[in-house]
Design a protein around this motif. Structure first.
Motif, mmCIF file in Angstrom:
data_model
loop_
_atom_site.group_PDB
_atom_site.id
_atom_site.type_symbol
_atom_site.label_atom_id
_atom_site.label_comp_id
_atom_site.label_asym_id
_atom_site.label_seq_id
_atom_site.Cartn_x
_atom_site.Cartn_y
_atom_site.Cartn_z
ATOM 1 N N LYS A 146 0.836 -1.198 0.000
ATOM 2 C CA LYS A 146 0.000 0.000 0.000
ATOM 3 C C LYS A 146 0.877 1.256 0.000
ATOM 4 N N LEU A 147 1.909 1.246 0.834
ATOM 5 C CA LEU A 147 2.797 2.413 0.895
ATOM 6 C C LEU A 147 3.493 2.633 -0.441
ATOM 7 N N LEU A 148 3.940 1.531 -1.046
ATOM 8 C CA LEU A 148 4.730 1.667 -2.270
ATOM 9 C C LEU A 148 3.881 2.000 -3.489
ATOM 10 N N GLN A 170 -4.050 -7.917 -2.509
ATOM 11 C CA GLN A 170 -4.701 -9.183 -2.201
ATOM 12 C C GLN A 170 -4.624 -9.471 -0.695
ATOM 13 N N LEU A 171 -3.562 -8.983 -0.065
ATOM 14 C CA LEU A 171 -3.404 -9.163 1.373
ATOM 15 C C LEU A 171 -4.260 -8.134 2.095
ATOM 16 N N LEU A 172 -4.422 -8.343 3.392
ATOM 17 C CA LEU A 172 -5.181 -7.348 4.158
ATOM 18 C C LEU A 172 -4.236 -6.222 4.548
ATOM 19 N N SER A 173 -4.308 -5.122 3.830
ATOM 20 C CA SER A 173 -3.235 -4.133 3.934
ATOM 21 C C SER A 173 -3.511 -3.029 4.944
ATOM 22 N N ALA A 174 -4.704 -3.004 5.539
ATOM 23 C CA ALA A 174 -4.935 -2.000 6.576
ATOM 24 C C ALA A 174 -4.116 -2.394 7.801
ATOM 25 N N ASP A 175 -3.635 -1.411 8.525
ATOM 26 C CA ASP A 175 -2.771 -1.687 9.666
ATOM 27 C C ASP A 175 -3.625 -1.964 10.895
ATOM 28 N N GLY A 176 -3.569 -3.207 11.375
ATOM 29 C CA GLY A 176 -4.416 -3.627 12.482
ATOM 30 C C GLY A 176 -4.120 -2.912 13.794
#
Ligand SMILES: Nc1ncnc2c1ncn2[C@@H]1O[C@H](COP(=O)(O)OP(=O)(O)O)[C@@H](O)[C@H]1O
Ligand SMILES: [Mg+2]
Lengths: 256, 285
Positions: free
Chosen positions: A92-94, B104-110
């Protein structure tokens, strides 16, 4: 420049929020320095086996233990990076337009703030143990700056390793492998002069040595920097710059 | 300076100068190798502005690799790709400003709250302070997350996390959204919520959406057009109804998938998917 600062600040902010929310790590990292100073330092001071010039042995190792605690906490920073990769946060950052240097520098700066907590812990222990600390504002600011710089160096080094090994297991292995040799091949708990020649050479290419050298002069009454502050900081800035350069190139490969 | 306005202006400026300016996404001979494996093999894709385009394929077909190249995360081995009129290699910054991406991954920071996740995105996309709070509030309302915005994301359900990620990806009003399996592991209600939001985004902002999926219902109901990938190659492109019609009168989407993706959906590596989804859920939980 403004954009760089804004983006780095955004990264620092979330890192600090997370740190404040889960302070267990800070507490657990305070245990080792206590052992080193209270137990190791006092016992070796009784033996009087190591010549430390004008400084008592405890005074001599206090900056060394501060640097050690900076090293040990920053060197595992890469674990968090690998965690973020597994989660997809890195992707996400990249994919955002933030500059890669902002992302990497933001991480290093956050590690720097984390290092300040280590400094607070060591000052507290040293104060309780009657170590003769320089207490003028300039010295303290200089110590804090050195600690941030040192943290930034080792955290960026850790990030580089994380980018190369990419998995937690391999990273832990390498982290364990590196920290102890870096600590013992430095001037943390004995001066360079008493080392065998080969070890002195290793110590002299070890950035930790320069951090400790600067801290010894800045932190302790009667302490002095053997290499001189110019050399200490020139080496540290050069190493930091080089590591940032490498990290900016490797960090994007984490999302591949 | 508004980072978000520039790419659109530039795109308009480019309109008549670039050859393929009329496509939101335009790839030619796009190829990516990993060692000996050709994960994406000479792919040609053309997606119009405002389209919801589905990229289908079994596990390992190369869907994520295509998305990673289009979002500048992965350099192509050969071939070209333009996103929003910008070459993904030469104009990475412009591409990044034009797109939103949910991996595809869960990219929000838990370890952060929903609000904090959104604020980080807003800052990285250069939204200034006044705009930022406004957009965050709107996005939270749009995704139905206002009440939980100050809870840690690790307490969210899978559907809430996906909506939060979507909110993050749309905050800067990108022209093009890339969503890699956005509804995997969601129950039907949560899935429909995501679809509705995507349709709203297209209606309100004319957003182009490229979505990868394995889900035939999703492909049929949500997507205007589909491309099916098989072992890195595009085996067919078309509207869902056209693809079904091409196989006979009563062909279903499952038949279409079986025909073009080399096997039925049930056989295609479901175990790995389930294992991965569970692992991700476990991390967040
Ligand atoms: N970073 C990588 N290194 C090596 N192989 C990869 C990498 N990413 C993907 N692959 C391989 O490329 C193929 C396509 O993967 P992917 O694009 O993730 O497929 P999909 O998203 O359709 O499931 C798979 O065989 C996968 O193992
Ligand atoms: Mg995939």
């Amino acid at each position: 420049m403004k954009r760089f600062l804004r983006e780095s600040a955004a990264i620092v902010e979330v890192e600090l929020i997370k740190l404040m929310r889960d302070p267990t790590e800070i507490i657990s990292r305070a245990v080792q320095p206590v052992l080193w100073l209270v137990v190791f330092g006092q016992v070796l001071a009784q033996v009087r086996g190591i010549q430390t010039g004008q400084l008592s042995y405890l005074e001599f190792i206090t900056p060394g233990i501060l640097a050690q605690s900076v090293l040990f906490s920053a060197i595992f920073y890469g674990i968090g990076i690998i965690w973020e990769r597994d989660l997809g946060v890195v992707h996400k950052l990249l994919a955002s337009p933030a500059r890669r240097i902002s992302l990497v520098f933001g991480k290093a700066l956050a590690a720097g703030f984390r290092g300040l907590l280590q400094a607070a812990v060591i000052y507290l222990i040293a104060f309780v143990m009657n170590v003769s600390l320089k207490q003028d504002a300039l010295s303290i600011v200089a110590v804090l700056f050195s600690v941030m710089l040192g943290s930034g160096i080792f955290a960026t080094f850790s990030l580089v390793i994380a980018c190369i090994v990419k998995t937690r297991e391999r990273f832990m292995g390498i982290g364990q492998l590196l920290t102890m040799p870096m600590f013992f091949a430095s001037n943390a708990i004995y001066p360079l002069e008493i080392m065998p020649g080969w070890l002195r050479i290793v110590a002299q290419v070890n950035p930790l040595t320069y951090l400790i050298d600067a801290l010894r002069g800045l932190m302790i009454n009667g302490g002095q920097s053997v290499h001189g502050y110019y050399v200490d900081f020139a080496v540290m800035f050069a190493v930091f710059g080089l590591l940032l350069f490498v990290a900016v190139r490797l960090y994007p490969t984490l999302a591949e | 300076m508004s980072n978000t306005a520039t790419p659109h202006l530039q795109r308009i400026a480019n309109m008549n100068t670039t050859k393929h300016d009329s496509f939101a996404i335009n790839t030619s001979e796009l190829t990516r190798q990993f060692g000996n494996l050709i994960a994406v093999d000479h792919v040609k894709l053309q997606v119009a502005y405002g389209e919801i385009f589905g990229l289908l394929g079994a596990n390992g077909a190369g869907k994520s690799t295509v998305i990673k190249m289009l979002t500048t995360l992965l350099p192509p081995t050969s071939g070209t790709a333009e996103v929003g009129g910008f070459d993904v290699i030469k104009f990475q910054g412009a591409v990044r400003r034009s797109i939103g991406y949910v991996s595809q991954l869960l990219s929000a920071d838990g370890a952060l709250t929903g609000y904090e996740n959104l604020r980080l995105s807003a800052k990285l996309y250069g939204l200034d302070k006044a705009e930022r709070e406004q957009r965050i509030a709107n996005a939270l309302a749009f995704m139905g997350l206002e009440d939980s915005s100050h809870n840690l994301v690790r307490t969210y359900s899978g559907g809430m996390i996906r909506r939060l990620e979507l909110a993050q990806a749309m905050l800067h009003r990108p022209a093009i959204l890339f969503l890699d399996e956005p509804t995997i592991g969601l129950d039907p209600v949560a899935r429909h919520l995501v679809w509705d939001r995507l349709l709203d985004l297209r209606r309100d902002y004319g957003m182009t959406v490229l979505i990868t999926t394995h889900d035939m219902e999703e492909a049929e109901e949500l997507c205007d057009r589909l491309a099916i990938l098989h072992r890195g190659r595009v085996s067919v492109v078309g509207k869902p109804a056209e693809l079904r019609a091409g196989l006979g009168d009563d062909a279903s989407m499952d038949d279409v998938f079986a025909h073009y993706a080399g096997g039925s959906i049930q056989e295609s590596g479901t175990f790995r998917e389930v294992a991965r989804t569970r692992r991700t859920a476990h991390r967040l939980g």
